[in-house]
Motif scaffolding. Sequence first.
Motif, mmCIF file in Angstrom:
data_model
loop_
_atom_site.group_PDB
_atom_site.id
_atom_site.type_symbol
_atom_site.label_atom_id
_atom_site.label_comp_id
_atom_site.label_asym_id
_atom_site.label_seq_id
_atom_site.Cartn_x
_atom_site.Cartn_y
_atom_site.Cartn_z
ATOM 1 N N ASP A 65 0.601 -1.278 -0.057
ATOM 2 C CA ASP A 65 0.090 -0.039 -0.036
ATOM 3 C C ASP A 65 1.026 1.224 -0.070
ATOM 4 N N LYS A 66 1.293 1.763 -1.063
ATOM 5 C CA LYS A 66 2.281 2.802 -1.265
ATOM 6 C C LYS A 66 1.601 3.899 -1.886
ATOM 7 N N SER A 67 0.378 4.041 -2.449
ATOM 8 C CA SER A 67 -0.492 5.010 -3.091
ATOM 9 C C SER A 67 -1.537 5.426 -2.181
ATOM 10 N N SER A 68 -1.712 6.735 -2.001
ATOM 11 C CA SER A 68 -2.976 7.352 -1.417
ATOM 12 C C SER A 68 -3.862 7.637 -2.518
ATOM 13 N N GLY A 69 -3.729 7.438 -3.872
ATOM 14 C CA GLY A 69 -4.621 7.701 -5.013
ATOM 15 C C GLY A 69 -5.938 6.691 -4.830
ATOM 16 N N GLU A 70 -6.751 7.234 -5.562
ATOM 17 C CA GLU A 70 -8.098 6.629 -5.724
ATOM 18 C C GLU A 70 -8.777 7.102 -7.075
ATOM 19 N N GLY A 71 -9.710 6.165 -7.567
ATOM 20 C CA GLY A 71 -10.302 6.297 -8.871
ATOM 21 C C GLY A 71 -11.525 5.797 -9.213
ATOM 22 N N SER A 109 4.029 -8.733 -18.200
ATOM 23 C CA SER A 109 5.104 -9.291 -19.181
ATOM 24 C C SER A 109 4.469 -8.610 -20.665
ATOM 25 N N ALA A 110 3.216 -8.250 -20.826
ATOM 26 C CA ALA A 110 2.693 -7.519 -21.982
ATOM 27 C C ALA A 110 3.273 -6.154 -22.075
ATOM 28 N N GLY A 111 3.765 -5.598 -21.028
ATOM 29 C CA GLY A 111 4.143 -4.367 -21.150
ATOM 30 C C GLY A 111 2.939 -3.164 -20.826
ATOM 31 N N ASN A 112 1.792 -3.997 -20.300
ATOM 32 C CA ASN A 112 0.890 -3.003 -19.738
ATOM 33 C C ASN A 112 0.940 -2.786 -18.235
ATOM 34 N N LYS A 113 0.714 -1.410 -17.807
ATOM 35 C CA LYS A 113 0.510 -1.167 -16.514
ATOM 36 C C LYS A 113 -0.957 -1.311 -15.969
ATOM 37 N N TRP A 114 -0.742 -2.127 -14.653
ATOM 38 C CA TRP A 114 -1.878 -2.572 -13.794
ATOM 39 C C TRP A 114 -1.726 -2.046 -12.396
ATOM 40 N N THR A 115 -2.886 -1.647 -11.742
ATOM 41 C CA THR A 115 -2.876 -0.874 -10.594
ATOM 42 C C THR A 115 -3.711 -2.007 -9.457
ATOM 43 N N HIS A 116 -3.028 -2.079 -8.479
ATOM 44 C CA HIS A 116 -3.714 -3.121 -7.424
ATOM 45 C C HIS A 116 -4.607 -2.154 -6.377
ATOM 46 N N VAL A 117 -6.108 -2.570 -6.532
ATOM 47 C CA VAL A 117 -6.970 -1.782 -5.894
ATOM 48 C C VAL A 117 -7.626 -2.471 -4.628
ATOM 49 N N ARG A 118 -8.244 -1.633 -3.881
ATOM 50 C CA ARG A 118 -9.384 -2.118 -2.733
ATOM 51 C C ARG A 118 -10.657 -1.491 -3.078
ATOM 52 N N ILE A 119 -11.675 -2.488 -3.398
ATOM 53 C CA ILE A 119 -12.979 -1.786 -3.578
ATOM 54 C C ILE A 119 -13.500 -0.925 -2.338
ATOM 55 N N ASP A 120 -13.812 0.231 -2.276
ATOM 56 C CA ASP A 120 -14.368 0.976 -1.282
ATOM 57 C C ASP A 120 -15.314 0.292 -0.435
ATOM 58 N N LYS A 121 -15.342 0.470 0.999
ATOM 59 C CA LYS A 121 -15.942 -0.107 1.941
ATOM 60 C C LYS A 121 -16.091 -1.505 1.977
ATOM 61 N N THR A 122 -15.047 -2.276 1.490
ATOM 62 C CA THR A 122 -14.801 -3.716 1.763
ATOM 63 C C THR A 122 -13.501 -3.934 1.757
ATOM 64 N N LYS A 123 -13.217 -5.296 1.963
ATOM 65 C CA LYS A 123 -11.747 -5.627 2.121
ATOM 66 C C LYS A 123 -11.441 -6.538 0.612
ATOM 67 N N ILE A 124 -12.304 -6.250 -0.422
ATOM 68 C CA ILE A 124 -12.132 -6.873 -1.661
ATOM 69 C C ILE A 124 -10.981 -5.992 -2.511
ATOM 70 N N SER A 125 -10.071 -6.942 -2.791
ATOM 71 C CA SER A 125 -8.835 -6.108 -3.599
ATOM 72 C C SER A 125 -8.538 -7.157 -4.777
ATOM 73 N N GLY A 126 -7.946 -6.488 -5.603
ATOM 74 C CA GLY A 126 -7.320 -7.074 -6.839
ATOM 75 C C GLY A 126 -6.571 -6.145 -7.773
ATOM 76 N N TRP A 127 -6.466 -6.639 -9.075
ATOM 77 C CA TRP A 127 -5.767 -5.855 -10.012
ATOM 78 C C TRP A 127 -6.726 -5.213 -11.265
ATOM 79 N N VAL A 128 -6.669 -4.083 -11.610
ATOM 80 C CA VAL A 128 -7.159 -3.486 -12.650
ATOM 81 C C VAL A 128 -6.431 -2.939 -13.574
ATOM 82 N N TRP A 129 -6.478 -3.270 -14.748
ATOM 83 C CA TRP A 129 -5.835 -2.438 -15.939
ATOM 84 C C TRP A 129 -5.871 -0.869 -15.757
ATOM 85 N N ASP A 134 -10.521 5.846 -14.690
ATOM 86 C CA ASP A 134 -10.554 7.279 -15.045
ATOM 87 C C ASP A 134 -9.416 8.131 -15.158
ATOM 88 N N ASP A 135 -8.688 7.758 -14.193
ATOM 89 C CA ASP A 135 -7.301 8.818 -14.222
ATOM 90 C C ASP A 135 -6.207 7.936 -14.717
#
Length: 145
Positions: A65-71, A109-129, A134-135
């Motif tokens: 958890d290095k980022s304070s960003g959200e989108g 490995s395909a050169g695409n950036k992915w962000t690890h996220v947590r869904i607001d108001k849950t403990k659910i997390s995963g990866w989004v391209w 939006d940002d």
Amino acid sequence: MHTSGNRIRTSLMACAAALLLGVSAAPAAQADPAPSSAAAVTATVPSATAASADVQACTSPKPTDKSSGEGTPKGDYALVRSAPSSSCTAEYLVGTDVTLHYHCWVTNSAGNKWTHVRIDKTKISGWVWNGALDDGGSQAADNEC
């Protein structure tokens, strides 16, 4: 009988909480669901089989958890996956009314950036391209996983 009643009551409470959060199960065959404004977050069920190469490709790096960003998702929805690749299991479909809290990012490995996220108001997390956010997702050099 009392124990069974408690389990049923607990299950009903969990279902009610899931409905309030907009979380619902989706059929396993629906890998890339069509956009829907009905549910904010939809869970998908992973398929029973996977090729060996896909299993290796879908190993998730350890997020920090290095980022304070959200989108929010760009367009109608974003898929939250088990690892940073479009070939990995899509575990949740997230609507544009749901905030995603960023943790860190990787380049796959395909050169695409992915962000690890947590869904607001849950403990659910995963990866989004990042292209589905939006940002553009987490991208700061010091936020790399």
